[in-house]
Design an enzyme around this catalytic site. Sequence first.
Site, short mmCIF file in Angstrom:
data_model
loop_
_atom_site.label_atom_id
_atom_site.label_comp_id
_atom_site.label_asym_id
_atom_site.label_seq_id
_atom_site.Cartn_x
_atom_site.Cartn_y
_atom_site.Cartn_z
N CYS A 45 0.81 -1.22 0.00
CA CYS A 45 0.00 0.00 0.00
C CYS A 45 0.85 1.27 0.00
O CYS A 45 0.67 2.15 -0.83
CB CYS A 45 -0.94 -0.02 1.21
N CYS A 50 -1.21 1.59 -3.30
CA CYS A 50 -2.28 2.60 -3.17
C CYS A 50 -1.75 4.03 -3.07
O CYS A 50 -2.24 4.93 -3.77
CB CYS A 50 -3.11 2.33 -1.93
N LYS A 53 0.34 5.29 -6.11
CA LYS A 53 -0.63 5.30 -7.22
C LYS A 53 -1.52 6.55 -7.15
O LYS A 53 -1.71 7.27 -8.12
CB LYS A 53 -1.46 4.01 -7.16
N TYR A 182 -8.27 -3.63 -11.62
CA TYR A 182 -8.00 -2.34 -10.95
C TYR A 182 -6.70 -1.70 -11.45
O TYR A 182 -6.67 -0.55 -11.81
CB TYR A 182 -7.76 -2.58 -9.46
N GLU A 186 -6.40 1.66 -13.65
CA GLU A 186 -5.89 2.86 -12.98
C GLU A 186 -4.63 3.39 -13.67
O GLU A 186 -4.51 4.59 -13.93
CB GLU A 186 -5.60 2.56 -11.50
N ARG A 203 -8.56 -9.38 -22.14
CA ARG A 203 -9.05 -10.61 -22.77
C ARG A 203 -10.56 -10.79 -22.71
O ARG A 203 -11.14 -11.53 -23.52
CB ARG A 203 -8.36 -11.81 -22.14
N THR A 316 -6.30 -2.88 1.18
CA THR A 316 -5.63 -2.45 2.42
C THR A 316 -6.57 -2.44 3.63
O THR A 316 -6.23 -3.00 4.68
CB THR A 316 -5.02 -1.05 2.20
N HIS A 441 -27.35 21.14 -1.84
CA HIS A 441 -27.44 21.78 -3.15
C HIS A 441 -26.50 22.97 -3.26
O HIS A 441 -26.38 23.71 -2.29
CB HIS A 441 -28.89 22.24 -3.35
N GLU A 446 -26.23 15.19 -4.84
CA GLU A 446 -27.62 15.34 -4.38
C GLU A 446 -28.55 14.39 -5.12
O GLU A 446 -29.62 14.02 -4.63
CB GLU A 446 -28.10 16.80 -4.49
P1 NDP Z 1 -7.24 -7.99 -10.86
O1 NDP Z 1 -7.50 -9.36 -10.37
O2 NDP Z 1 -8.11 -6.87 -10.45
O3 NDP Z 1 -7.23 -8.02 -12.44
C1 NDP Z 1 -6.39 -8.88 -13.16
C2 NDP Z 1 -6.70 -8.69 -14.62
O4 NDP Z 1 -5.77 -9.41 -15.41
C3 NDP Z 1 -8.08 -9.18 -14.98
O5 NDP Z 1 -8.62 -8.29 -15.92
C4 NDP Z 1 -7.80 -10.54 -15.60
O6 NDP Z 1 -8.74 -10.92 -16.55
C5 NDP Z 1 -6.48 -10.28 -16.29
N1 NDP Z 1 -5.67 -11.48 -16.45
C6 NDP Z 1 -5.38 -12.41 -15.52
N2 NDP Z 1 -4.57 -13.36 -16.04
C7 NDP Z 1 -4.35 -13.01 -17.32
C8 NDP Z 1 -3.60 -13.57 -18.38
N3 NDP Z 1 -2.92 -14.70 -18.21
N4 NDP Z 1 -3.60 -12.96 -19.58
C9 NDP Z 1 -4.29 -11.81 -19.75
N5 NDP Z 1 -5.00 -11.21 -18.79
C10 NDP Z 1 -5.04 -11.80 -17.59
O7 NDP Z 1 -5.70 -7.74 -10.52
P2 NDP Z 1 -4.83 -6.43 -10.51
O8 NDP Z 1 -3.46 -6.91 -10.81
O9 NDP Z 1 -5.41 -5.36 -11.35
O10 NDP Z 1 -4.95 -5.97 -9.00
C11 NDP Z 1 -4.71 -6.88 -7.93
C12 NDP Z 1 -5.60 -6.58 -6.76
O11 NDP Z 1 -5.11 -5.45 -6.09
C13 NDP Z 1 -7.04 -6.23 -7.12
O12 NDP Z 1 -7.84 -7.34 -7.26
C14 NDP Z 1 -7.46 -5.39 -5.96
O13 NDP Z 1 -8.01 -6.21 -4.98
C15 NDP Z 1 -6.18 -4.74 -5.50
N6 NDP Z 1 -6.13 -3.33 -5.91
C16 NDP Z 1 -7.05 -2.45 -5.41
C17 NDP Z 1 -7.04 -1.13 -5.79
C18 NDP Z 1 -8.06 -0.18 -5.24
O14 NDP Z 1 -8.68 -0.50 -4.24
N7 NDP Z 1 -8.30 0.96 -5.87
C19 NDP Z 1 -6.05 -0.62 -6.73
C20 NDP Z 1 -5.16 -1.63 -7.21
C21 NDP Z 1 -5.20 -2.92 -6.81
P3 NDP Z 1 -10.15 -11.61 -16.15
O15 NDP Z 1 -11.02 -10.48 -15.68
O16 NDP Z 1 -10.62 -12.18 -17.45
O17 NDP Z 1 -9.84 -12.62 -15.13
#
Ligand code: NDP
Length: 465
Positions: A45, A50, A53, A182, A186, A203, A316, A441, A446
Amino acid sequence: MSATSYDYDLFVIGGGSGGVRAARRAAALGKRVAIAEEYRFGGTCVIRGCVPKKLLVYASQFSEAWEDARGYGWQFGEKHFDWPQLIANKDNEIERLERIYHANVEKAGAKVLMSRAVLEGPHEIRLTATDKRVTAETIVLATGGRPNPHPGLPGAEHCITSEEAFHLKRLPQSIVILGGGYIAVEFANIFLGLGVETTLVYRGQEILQGFDDDVRHELHQAMAQKGMSVRCRDTLEKVVQKPDGRLEAHTACGDVLDADEVMLAIGRKANTENLGCETAGVELDKRGAVVVDEYSRTTADNIYAIGDVTHRMQLTPVAIHEAMCLVETLYRNNPTKPDYDTVPTAVFSQPEIGTVGLTEAAAAETYDELEVYKTMFRPMKNTLSGRDGKMMIKLIVDAASRRVVGTHILGPDAGELAQVLGIAVKAGVTKDQFDATMAVHPTASEEIVTMYEPSYRIRGGERIG
Ligand code: NDP
């Protein structure tokens, strides 16, 4: 062995959000606590997630603010953005926070050990920096996770992940980002806001699986309208480095995308390698995450695990909550299971997403009849600026109980709104109570309390008008 013959009552491995909270709370209760951290206090984090970022998100928002200001009468000279300056300022802030984290653990009375720690048995830990062995009655694994490296992708060694993105020497002119979660979304918005030619390759059918479909669709449209290339139903098949150092990302659909950087954001992996879990009887699942029960207990009786290393909900505040519950369970005679129901969350895209409770699709599977209230409008700030961006607010209401079971917002400050709406939804507030609440307002939010008629209903999973 009696409890007092161990070196510590509690030994925490990992100085991130979860580990630090567990160590501080237990030490404050008078327990003899040690916490080992191999790298820097603050964990994902603070150090590489976080916090940095969000600082980059702020930086990237100035380009639009700059343009918007003209409609409000401001005139500026030429724009200039200095990436190395931003990274240096961000690093200073992270160092400041790291020092605070470190100091807070010590102030609470826990012993800080700057070393990698590995399990050598259910009660034994070896500190690799000194090769010293210590014992503890209870051990907490809070070692977090790291980006999935995608070993199956030829050329993955040329790609960066979010970790390197925070330390790039130069701002790339173009970037291809793989993933639709995410982190991918982001960072795609950060780079786009900083003027980088940005392509997102995902994908699936639509970005941000698991979020409300309207929010996913509208965000996709908004990003595309700002100039991002969003390629759903595609993926990368290989990445090739050209003689000039630039990269070619070859997609499954047969396109070749030229870019300065290719970033992989395809999920995260638990940090359990060479941690000694097998030696201590701690079972891992097939993805390498620590298996825990509802009280965060691993398959070894006295070893617990919290935060991202367990792959429950990688957020987090959830890791911190798991730490608090664990200390209640262990040291306050109050067995407490973490509560994962109705966790508000935000995606710091541009526009931002703030969400709490069920998506429309999930609610339709749970409740017989729903009322869906939805509005899309141009926030007032976008009038004089001439910006097109719309805000969307959506409430999902269980028709029988009148409870608001989901709220989904896309627009400025949606994350801040999700925090407040999280209280209401968690408390089981009804739509009638929303209606009885006076509007503030003029605000964009609102609309949350002024949508009196449902936009449509869903009965038995079918939309009925
Ligand atoms: P996520 O699990 O959110 O997303 C992973 C992405 O990668 C999905 O779109 C998934 O596709 C894709 N993917 C997985 N494997 C492959 C592959 N082999 N080839 C191509 N695409 C693939 O993971 P992140 O890495 O984005 O983030 C990790 C975690 O960190 C999040 O789940 C979240 O909990 C946390 N986080 C929270 C934030 C916040 O609160 N603002 C900010 C950043 C991270 P599919 O959808 O098809 O499975």
